[in-house]
Every structure is written in C-alpha cells, then in structure tokens.
Design an enzyme around this catalytic site. Structure first.
Site, PDB file in Angstrom:
ATOM      1  N   GLU A   1     -35.819-168.659  62.272  1.00 40.28           N
ATOM      2  CA  GLU A   1     -37.071-169.343  62.617  1.00 40.28           C
ATOM      3  C   GLU A   1     -38.200-168.364  62.890  1.00 40.28           C
ATOM      4  OE1 GLU A   1     -36.399-172.077  65.782  1.00 40.28           O
ATOM      5  OE2 GLU A   1     -38.465-171.989  66.495  1.00 40.28           O
TER       6      GLU A   1
ATOM      7  N   ARG B   1     -28.475-172.596  68.724  1.00 41.24           N
ATOM      8  CA  ARG B   1     -29.356-171.444  68.533  1.00 41.24           C
ATOM      9  C   ARG B   1     -28.887-170.349  69.481  1.00 41.24           C
ATOM     10  NH1 ARG B   1     -35.715-170.847  70.277  1.00 41.24           N
ATOM     11  NH2 ARG B   1     -34.702-169.997  72.131  1.00 41.24           N
TER      12      ARG B   1
ATOM     13  N   HIS C   1     -39.353-165.676  66.709  1.00 42.07           N
ATOM     14  CA  HIS C   1     -40.553-165.925  67.524  1.00 42.07           C
ATOM     15  C   HIS C   1     -41.763-165.092  67.120  1.00 42.07           C
ATOM     16  CE1 HIS C   1     -42.334-167.691  71.276  1.00 42.07           C
ATOM     17  NE2 HIS C   1     -41.509-168.653  70.912  1.00 42.07           N
TER      18      HIS C   1
ATOM     19  N   ASP D   1     -41.000-177.861  76.890  1.00 40.67           N
ATOM     20  CA  ASP D   1     -42.425-178.126  77.154  1.00 40.67           C
ATOM     21  C   ASP D   1     -42.943-179.322  76.346  1.00 40.67           C
ATOM     22  OD1 ASP D   1     -41.886-175.673  75.435  1.00 40.67           O
ATOM     23  OD2 ASP D   1     -43.899-176.161  74.748  1.00 40.67           O
TER      24      ASP D   1
ATOM     25  N   ASP E   1     -34.169-167.621  66.439  1.00 44.99           N
ATOM     26  CA  ASP E   1     -35.636-167.674  66.462  1.00 44.99           C
ATOM     27  C   ASP E   1     -36.178-166.260  66.663  1.00 44.99           C
ATOM     28  OD1 ASP E   1     -38.301-168.298  66.816  1.00 44.99           O
ATOM     29  OD2 ASP E   1     -37.962-169.837  68.342  1.00 44.99           O
TER      30      ASP E   1
ATOM     31  N   TRP F   1     -46.158-162.757  71.263  1.00 44.99           N
ATOM     32  CA  TRP F   1     -45.064-163.146  72.151  1.00 44.99           C
ATOM     33  C   TRP F   1     -44.149-164.114  71.446  1.00 44.99           C
ATOM     34  CZ3 TRP F   1     -43.565-167.886  74.317  1.00 44.99           C
ATOM     35  CH2 TRP F   1     -42.409-167.775  75.144  1.00 44.99           C
TER      36      TRP F   1
ATOM     37  N   GLU G   1     -34.451-179.913  67.334  1.00 42.42           N
ATOM     38  CA  GLU G   1     -34.210-179.026  68.486  1.00 42.42           C
ATOM     39  C   GLU G   1     -34.101-179.877  69.751  1.00 42.42           C
ATOM     40  OE1 GLU G   1     -37.473-176.354  69.270  1.00 42.42           O
ATOM     41  OE2 GLU G   1     -36.211-174.970  70.390  1.00 42.42           O
TER      42      GLU G   1
ATOM     43  N   TYR H   1     -37.714-162.866  74.437  1.00 43.44           N
ATOM     44  CA  TYR H   1     -37.894-164.291  74.231  1.00 43.44           C
ATOM     45  C   TYR H   1     -36.533-165.000  74.164  1.00 43.44           C
ATOM     46  CZ  TYR H   1     -38.115-168.713  72.064  1.00 43.44           C
ATOM     47  OH  TYR H   1     -37.903-170.033  71.833  1.00 43.44           O
TER      48      TYR H   1
ATOM     49  N   GLU I   1     -43.679-174.649  64.375  1.00 48.38           N
ATOM     50  CA  GLU I   1     -43.833-175.300  65.680  1.00 48.38           C
ATOM     51  C   GLU I   1     -45.264-175.174  66.200  1.00 48.38           C
ATOM     52  OE1 GLU I   1     -40.746-173.058  67.730  1.00 48.38           O
ATOM     53  OE2 GLU I   1     -42.257-172.073  68.950  1.00 48.38           O
TER      54      GLU I   1
ATOM     55  N   ARG J   1     -41.140-177.254  60.963  1.00 45.58           N
ATOM     56  CA  ARG J   1     -40.919-177.543  62.387  1.00 45.58           C
ATOM     57  C   ARG J   1     -42.081-178.236  63.087  1.00 45.58           C
ATOM     58  NH1 ARG J   1     -37.511-176.092  65.504  1.00 45.58           N
ATOM     59  NH2 ARG J   1     -38.731-174.981  67.063  1.00 45.58           N
TER      60      ARG J   1
HETATM   61  O1  EZ4 Z   1     -41.544-170.686  72.765  1.00 44.95           O
HETATM   62  O2  EZ4 Z   1     -42.097-174.194  73.149  1.00 44.95           O
HETATM   63  O3  EZ4 Z   1     -38.151-172.860  69.211  1.00 44.95           O
HETATM   64  N1  EZ4 Z   1     -38.632-172.964  70.293  1.00 44.95           N
HETATM   65  C1  EZ4 Z   1     -39.605-172.176  70.764  1.00 44.95           C
HETATM   66  C2  EZ4 Z   1     -40.138-172.547  72.125  1.00 44.95           C
HETATM   67  C3  EZ4 Z   1     -41.550-172.027  72.356  1.00 44.95           C
HETATM   68  C4  EZ4 Z   1     -42.192-172.839  73.453  1.00 44.95           C
HETATM   69  C5  EZ4 Z   1     -43.653-172.434  73.637  1.00 44.95           C
HETATM   70  O4  EZ4 Z   1     -44.306-173.319  74.477  1.00 44.95           O
HETATM   71  O5  EZ4 Z   1     -39.999-171.239  70.117  1.00 44.95           O
HETATM   72  O6  EZ4 Z   1     -39.249-172.088  73.109  1.00 44.95           O
HETATM   73 CO    CO Z   2     -39.399-171.424  68.085  1.00 46.86          CO
END
Ligand code: EZ4
Ligand code: CO
Length: 402
Positions: free
Chosen positions: A236, A147, A212, A316, A210, A402, A339, A159, A262, A283
């Site tokens: 993504e 990625r 985001h 996380d 991504d 975000w 991932e 991000y 996600e 995801r």
């Molecule tokens: O921002 O897991 O694809 N991965 C992501 C992650 C998310 C975090 C948020 O807690 O988008 O990096």
């Molecule tokens: Co993501």
C-alpha cells in the site's frame, strides 16, 4: 419531504470524530461521518458556515443534485476539507433515503453481491518476533487477512507500530510529534518480516503491508520485487501519489499488487492510475472521496480496468463511515477487501451500530439506512481535544513524508 435542520456533532471518545446529522420535517434523520484526522474543526466550520445553510428546505431525496450543487457550486472545488464535507452530506442523505424506503442501504445500491465483507486487521510489533506473534493473534480471531507492520532496528518509532498492540492511535499530540525515518533501514528489514511470517503461517492467510508514502519509485520497485516470493495481497501507498507517473516505473519492475488512494478525494485523483492499470486496489473511501454517490463512480470506473476496491478503514474513520462502507462493499461487484481497525469501547458506545464481525468478515446488518446512530448525550461527555498526526524527518533533519 424537506430538510428542516442539520447539525455538526464533535466528540472525542478516545479520539476526535465529526458527525453530520440531517433532520427532516417527517421526523427521520440521517448521519454522515465528517472526520478529517488532525483537521476536524476545519470541516466542522465548512459544514456549519457554508454547507448547512444551503441544505435547509431542500428535498433530501435529491442526493445527486445536492452533490452536484455542493461540488460544482463551490468554485474552489475538490480538496480534503470540501470533499469530506460533501461526503458527510451525501452519506447522511443515502442513510435517510434508505430509512424512507425502510431498507438497508445496500438494497438501494443494487442489493447483495456477496454474503460478507472480508476485512483485514492491523498487526504490529516492536520487532519481527512480536509482529509475527501479533499476526497469529489476528488469525486466531478468525481474520483471513492481516496487515503486518514492524519496528525497524535503529529507528525509535515508525508508522503503524503503536504503544498499544490492538488500538494504536497515531494522532496523539497537541502539536505534531517529530519522528525520524530512514528508507535504507526500512528496505533492508521488511523482507525479513515477511519471510518469517510465511515460514510460520504458510501461504493461506492474506498478508498486506503499508509503506505509507515514504519511498521513491525505484525504492518502491525494489521493495515490491524483494517481496514477490511472499505473495502479498497488496503493498500500500508505496510512493506519495501526487506523482502518478511514478507508478509506471514501479509497475515495470514488480508484480507485487499495489493499493493506493486513502488520501484521494475524487475520481480525478485516480483516473489515470486506474485507466493505465498501474494499481490493483483503489482505497478511496465514502468519507474522504465524496460519499456513496462519488465512490460508486470510482468503483465503476475501476471495474472496467480490473481494479478492485479496498476502502480505507482506520480508527480515524468513525463507525458511521464504517457502516456506510460495509453497505457499499456488500454491493460493489468489484469489491476486494475492507480495512478494519477496531474502535475503542467508548467509541462503539457513542455510535451504536448494526454491523458485526464474524470469522474474518464484517456484516452490515439489516437495519434501515446504514445502521449506525449516535448517542448525543454520551457524545457530549467527550469534548474535542486537539490532536495532530506526527511528521517525519530524515536522519539528517530533512522533512519527509509521514
Ligand atoms: O495513517 O488513517 O492504512 N491506513 C493508514 C492509516 C492512516 C490514518 C491517517 O489519519 O494508512 O493508519
Ligand atoms: Co494506509
């Protein structure tokens, strides 16, 4: 066999993790990840105050009935806190069941559908040149899929671009940091990044990106279209997915494959996207979408519509989630990719695990259960530290995603 106790372990070996440990009268234990980034203690309380008292005395092998009890039985069903707690219980029970059977978890799901689990790593850099070099670093490590996220000229941060290249951690402040975002600057820049990446590395490596949740449907359509020549593995989270109709618009304009989910908690969040074939990869994870029991249902629905899995696996999500996910991925007939953001050395020490990386693939290992444990003594040395994810504002101050 009966569940005799369950406890919640909160630890912060570089970042916060919540783990549920379920013990039985026959001396076996099972582990489930219960980490909800930035809202860890809400899940810990939900488990401690509302879920654990309902588990004591039950037969741990009745994971389906316990799932239904916790899902249907809470009345205020769904939502990230509730579903993360249910996921943790379900994962711990599947871990236990596989230990009782003395088999690796993937065997209970139906056995191996593949030899190894293809993963993608996270390359990022402050500008295009640095990101291109970082992608090369992942390819040198053997990754087949990477990625790529890059800093955007005119934006102080964005991000996916961290201070540390290999281990970036977005939840890094006691209160949410405020970032500034411009979709216009982003949309102009990203095609240049992928142009350079294909020029340098050709078309063999899989490349992902991504967005985001930051674009509107028509902006996402434009991005997908402008990336078509670079043949992404996926784009993504192009838009915030609570407006699922938005994907129809994106789909009408581009053949860039789309991945989403996600932040989804249940099959209800993705049912229409899957049935209308508006996405290519789902995801949802073991950790936030109801454990093995529910994720299996999502994957089976997805399989009917040519949608493949692409489980979230950022740092996380603890090694406990990663272990369970790798067993799931080894089984799922419609697996796509996993991932894989590497955990820090401290985290890996707190969570000893059987899974291993080799040449672009992860292997779950053959230990009974999901193959991940917790060193409780070591975990106790890393007390919880409040940490929040950032928020975004547009350049004029308007709050954004975000
Ligand atoms: O921002 O897991 O694809 N991965 C992501 C992650 C998310 C975090 C948020 O807690 O988008 O990096
Ligand atoms: Co993501």
């Amino acid at each position: 066999m009966k569940i005799t106790s369950a406890k919640v372990i909160v630890t912060c070996p570089g970042r916060n993790f919540v783990t549920l440990k379920v013990a039985t009268d026959e001396g076996l234990h099972g582990l489930g990840d219960a980490t909800l980034n930035g809202r860890e203690l809400a899940v810990a309380s939900y488990l401690q105050d509302h879920v654990i008292p309902c588990l004591i005395g039950r037969d741990p092998c009745q994971s389906e009935d316990i799932w239904q009890f916790l899902y249907r039985g809470c009345y205020w069903r769904r939502g990230p806190v509730t579903m993360t707690a249910i996921s943790a219980v379900d994962t711990a029970l599947w871990d236990l069941k596989a230990k009782i059977a003395n088999m690796p978890l993937y065997q209970l799901l139906g056995g191996r559908s593949r030899d190894g689990v293809m993963v993608y790593g996270h390359a990022n850099g402050e500008d295009i040149a640095q990101t291109v070099d970082e992608v090369g670093r992942y390819l040198d490590m053997g990754y087949k899929a990477v990625r790529a996220q890059s800093g955007i000229p005119g934006l102080a941060s964005t991000y996916g671009v961290g201070k540390d290249r290999l281990f970036y951690e977005p939840a890094d402040a006691g209160l949410p940091a405020e970032n500034v975002w411009s979709t216009e600057k982003y949309l102009d820049h990203i095609p240049l990044l992928f142009d350079k990446l294909r020029e340098r590395y050709g078309y063999e490596p899989h490349l992902l990106h991504d967005a985001h949740h930051r674009l509107t449907p028509v902006e996402a359509a434009r991005l997908g279209k402008s990336l078509e020549d670079y043949r992404l593995f996926w784009l993504e989270d192009p838009v915030a997915a609570e407006n699922q109709e938005g994907f129809r618009l994106i789909r009408q304009h581009t053949v860039t494959p789309l991945a989403v989910g996600e932040v989804f908690n249940t099959i209800w969040d993705c049912k229409d996207l899957i049935q209308e074939q508006l996405i290519d990869y789902i995801r949802a994870t073991v950790l936030h979408a109801g454990g093995i029991t529910h994720l299996r249902r999502i994957a089976d629905l997805a399989a009917l519509y040519h949608v493949r899995t692409g489980c979230h696996g950022a740092t996380d999500l603890s090694p406990v989630c990663m272990g369970a996910a790798l067993h799931f991925d080894t089984w799922a007939p419609n697996f796509g990719i996993q991932e894989y953001m590497r955990h820090s050395r401290e985290t890996d020490e707190v969570f000893p695990h059987a899974y291993r990386f080799r040449d672009g693939f992860l292997y779950p290992g053959e230990a009974p259960g999901h193959g991940v444990d917790i060193d409780e003594k070591l975990a106790a040395k890393f007390p919880y530290q409040r940490a929040c994810l950032p928020v975004n504002r547009l350049e004029d101050g308007t709050m954004w995603n975000w």
